[in-house]
Scaffold this active site. Structure first.
Site, PDB file in Angstrom:
ATOM      1  N   ASP A   5       1.242 -10.853   6.915  1.00  0.00           N
ATOM      2  CA  ASP A   5       1.756 -10.074   5.787  1.00  0.00           C
ATOM      3  C   ASP A   5       3.047  -9.351   6.143  1.00  0.00           C
ATOM      4  OD1 ASP A   5      -0.259  -8.554   7.396  1.00  0.00           O
ATOM      5  OD2 ASP A   5       0.487  -6.874   6.212  1.00  0.00           O
ATOM      6  N   ASN A   6       3.465  -9.440   7.412  1.00  0.00           N
ATOM      7  CA  ASN A   6       4.729  -8.848   7.849  1.00  0.00           C
ATOM      8  C   ASN A   6       5.774  -9.922   8.159  1.00  0.00           C
ATOM      9  OD1 ASN A   6       3.614  -6.301   7.669  1.00  0.00           O
ATOM     10  ND2 ASN A   6       3.066  -6.202   9.828  1.00  0.00           N
ATOM     11  N   ASP A  11      -2.758   7.208   1.523  1.00  0.00           N
ATOM     12  CA  ASP A  11      -2.131   7.987   0.448  1.00  0.00           C
ATOM     13  C   ASP A  11      -0.834   7.381  -0.072  1.00  0.00           C
ATOM     14  OD1 ASP A  11      -0.361   8.513   2.513  1.00  0.00           O
ATOM     15  OD2 ASP A  11      -1.081  10.548   2.867  1.00  0.00           O
ATOM     16  N   GLY A  12      -0.376   6.278   0.551  1.00  0.00           N
ATOM     17  CA  GLY A  12       0.844   5.632   0.087  1.00  0.00           C
ATOM     18  C   GLY A  12       2.122   6.354   0.447  1.00  0.00           C
ATOM     19  N   ASP A  41       9.356  -4.847   7.745  1.00  0.00           N
ATOM     20  CA  ASP A  41       8.308  -3.882   8.097  1.00  0.00           C
ATOM     21  C   ASP A  41       8.478  -3.338   9.515  1.00  0.00           C
ATOM     22  OD1 ASP A  41       7.140  -3.962   5.630  1.00  0.00           O
ATOM     23  OD2 ASP A  41       5.742  -5.550   6.150  1.00  0.00           O
ATOM     24  N   ARG A  81       6.329 -12.346   1.271  1.00  0.00           N
ATOM     25  CA  ARG A  81       5.811 -12.564   2.622  1.00  0.00           C
ATOM     26  C   ARG A  81       4.881 -13.777   2.627  1.00  0.00           C
ATOM     27  NH1 ARG A  81       5.275  -6.987   4.127  1.00  0.00           N
ATOM     28  NH2 ARG A  81       6.515  -5.774   2.663  1.00  0.00           N
ATOM     29  N   GLY A  97       0.793  -1.219   0.000  1.00  0.00           N
ATOM     30  CA  GLY A  97       0.000   0.000   0.000  1.00  0.00           C
ATOM     31  C   GLY A  97       0.826   1.269   0.000  1.00  0.00           C
ATOM     32  N   ARG A  98       2.061   1.185   0.495  1.00  0.00           N
ATOM     33  CA  ARG A  98       2.951   2.352   0.426  1.00  0.00           C
ATOM     34  C   ARG A  98       4.389   1.947   0.127  1.00  0.00           C
ATOM     35  NH1 ARG A  98       3.920   4.790   6.516  1.00  0.00           N
ATOM     36  NH2 ARG A  98       3.948   2.828   7.656  1.00  0.00           N
ATOM     37  N   LYS A 156       9.735   3.005   0.117  1.00  0.00           N
ATOM     38  CA  LYS A 156       8.608   3.047   1.048  1.00  0.00           C
ATOM     39  C   LYS A 156       8.201   4.509   1.240  1.00  0.00           C
ATOM     40  CE  LYS A 156       7.050   1.348   5.544  1.00  0.00           C
ATOM     41  NZ  LYS A 156       7.422   0.566   6.749  1.00  0.00           N
TER      42      LYS A 156
END
Length: 520
Positions: free
Chosen positions: A269-270, A134-135, A279, A199, A102-103, A122
């Protein structure tokens, strides 16, 4: 700028056919092409010399305008196609469906000296996976990630790394504590690097959607490029793949426990498929030794990701990965056997890790009892983990009388060492002294060994916050000071002695020092 670009992920795996950068559900793809957002006035704040060398770049190239432009998203390198990865995951134990980068935007893959490095920005803007965000990234979280990933590497902990830290020149709106008080902050971009950013969630999303074709495609790709020693794809290879991921994950978590690191958000997801710490969000190092501590405000109530629970969460996450790859194996027993072995291996490796922290090379049947009593004592009154274990190396077996003086600096309330608490500590040191009689190492030799596993310097949250506060005022010197110090965390470094200290009182309840949100 000369980089040996060898893109594989976005050339060998299926791409999202929709080229619009719009928030949406993506299907039957491993990634979506996306171009980083241009920044208004980028400024390079810091670059890791080691990572430059790893990529085959020079200091001269850093001074070129192209380096700044590429690693702040303002220029796309020739013959590359940036992309955001597609994945799902469990967040705080609940299936969250599609997540994705997402970012984060992957620029390319580089090969140098036989190693593969994926380069990822990132905070470089929105992607199809940004949902309502907003990423972008802010300076405070970017400083924390940049410093911590490099610090962890030098601690000997498997980790992603960082190449550069830069300001975007743009302002970013953030609600630090999710309490309805958003404010504008300095925008920033970190270029982070790893062999791969795959991941657990990359595999879970295909299993959840019963897309076995792409699940197999991704697992086969992973084995081909990152576990080639396992051989050609087969049921036995998939089992061996899961076993190695399990072993790497356990190894990483043992290192976390050794140095007192708390990840803070161990969602699937991490979790890196390569067993790398990935992350860096609301992480922290133990100040007081406390199995129940978590740095994440979102986790404050249930403390799912607390320090003492990290090994269990690693196992839970591996179970989810096992469920994801089960369609390729179609046999639960070998996967269950590997998960059960994790429990046995953790007990063994954890015991050996604690032995190393205590300077015990030989094994004795009473070691588990000695270690348990130590951990119980460390919970009696607030005791700084890093200082305690570092100064414990100064203990001489013949001098139990002055044992408490040696570790005195580690106690937040030394006046509490009276009565039963004092007795329990004296009893433990007497037992430890007896145990050391079984060792062949001299005091000096033992001290060297202990100082190789018990760091003197870690990136405490208050230290990072001081660097952040200075950076907000335009002073970036402390970023470099901490960066240089954390490259040699096991050495004495007298010029940095001021950082070998307990968390100051002002930082106990300060936002960014004790409490961090997922936006941190």
């Amino acid at each position: 700028m000369k980089l040996n670009i060898k893109d594989k992920f976005n050339r060998e795996l299926p791409a999202d056919s929709n080229l619009e950068n719009s928030r949406r559900q993506v299907a039957e793809s491993c990634f979506s092409y996306v171009t980083p957002k241009r920044t208004s006035k980028p400024e390079l704040l810091h670059v890791s010399p080691e990572m430059l060398e790893n990529l085959g770049l020079s200091e001269t190239e850093v001074k070129s305008g192209q380096f700044l432009n590429v690693f702040t998203g303002n220029e796309v390198l020739a013959n590359t196609k940036p992309y955001a990865m597609f994945y799902g995951g469990h967040q705080f134990g609940n299936w969250a469906g599609q997540l994705g980068d997402g970012r984060a935007i992957n620029l390319c893959e580089v090969e140098h000296n036989g190693k593969n490095w994926a380069l990822q920005l990132k905070g470089a803007g929105e992607t199809p996976y940004s949902r309502t965000a907003d990423g972008l990234a802010v300076l405070r979280s970017s400083i924390r990630e940049y410093l911590c990933s490099e610090a962890m590497f030098h601690l000997g902990v498997p980790t992603t790394r960082a190449l550069s830290l830069a300001l975007s020149g743009d302002r970013v709106l953030r609600d630090v504590m999710y309490d309805g008080n958003p404010a504008y902050e300095k925008g920033a971009i970190v270029c982070r690097t790893a062999e791969s950013f795959l991941r657990f969630g990359n595999y879970q999303i295909f299993a959840a959607r019963e897309d076995e074709k792409n699940l197999k495609t991704l697992v086969d790709y992973t084995i081909k490029h990152h576990f080639p020693h396992l051989g050609a794809p087969s049921k036995e290879t998939y089992i061996a793949f899961f076993r190695e991921v399990t072993n790497r994950t356990l190894e990483m978590i043992i290192h976390w426990q050794r140095v007192g690191f708390v990840h803070g958000v161990m969602n699937t997801d991490n979790m890196s498929i390569l067993g790398l710490t990935i992350d860096y969000g609301p992480y922290g190092w133990l100040e007081g030794y406390d199995y129940g501590w978590t740095p994440n405000t979102t986790d404050r109530q249930h403390k799912r990701y607390r320090y003492g629970n990290q090994p269990n969460i690693g196992l839970w996450n591996l179970l989810q990965l096992a469920n994801a790859i089960y369609p390729l194996v179609e046999d639960a027993e070998p996967l269950e056997t590997i998960l059960n072995q994790y429990k046995t291996d953790f007990d063994k490796k954890s015991l050996n890790m604690m032995r190393s922290k205590l300077g015990l090379e030989n094994k004795d049947k009473n070691d588990q009892k000695l270690i348990q009593e130590l951990e119980d004592n460390l919970h009696l009154t607030e005791t700084d983990m890093t200082i305690f274990f570092r100064n414990l190396a100064n203990f001489k077996r013949e001098n139990t009388v002055k044992a408490l003086d040696i570790i005195h600096l580690a106690f937040y309330k030394p006046e509490a060492l009276v009565g039963n608490i004092e007795k329990r500590w004296k009893d433990w040191f007497a037992a430890y002294s007896e145990r050391l009689k079984l060792e062949k190492l001299s005091y000096a030799e033992r001290k060297v060994k202990m100082n190789q596993v018990n760091p003197k310097y870690v990136l405490r949250n208050y230290m990072a916050q001081l660097a952040i506060d200075d950076a907000d005022k335009g002073d970036y010197k402390l970023i470099d000071e901490l960066f240089q110090m954390l490259k040699k965390p096991y050495e004495e470094q007298p010029k940095y002695e001021k950082w070998f200290a307990k968390r100051p009182d002002w930082a106990r309840h300060k936002v960014g020092c004790s409490m961090l949100s997922c936006s941190s």
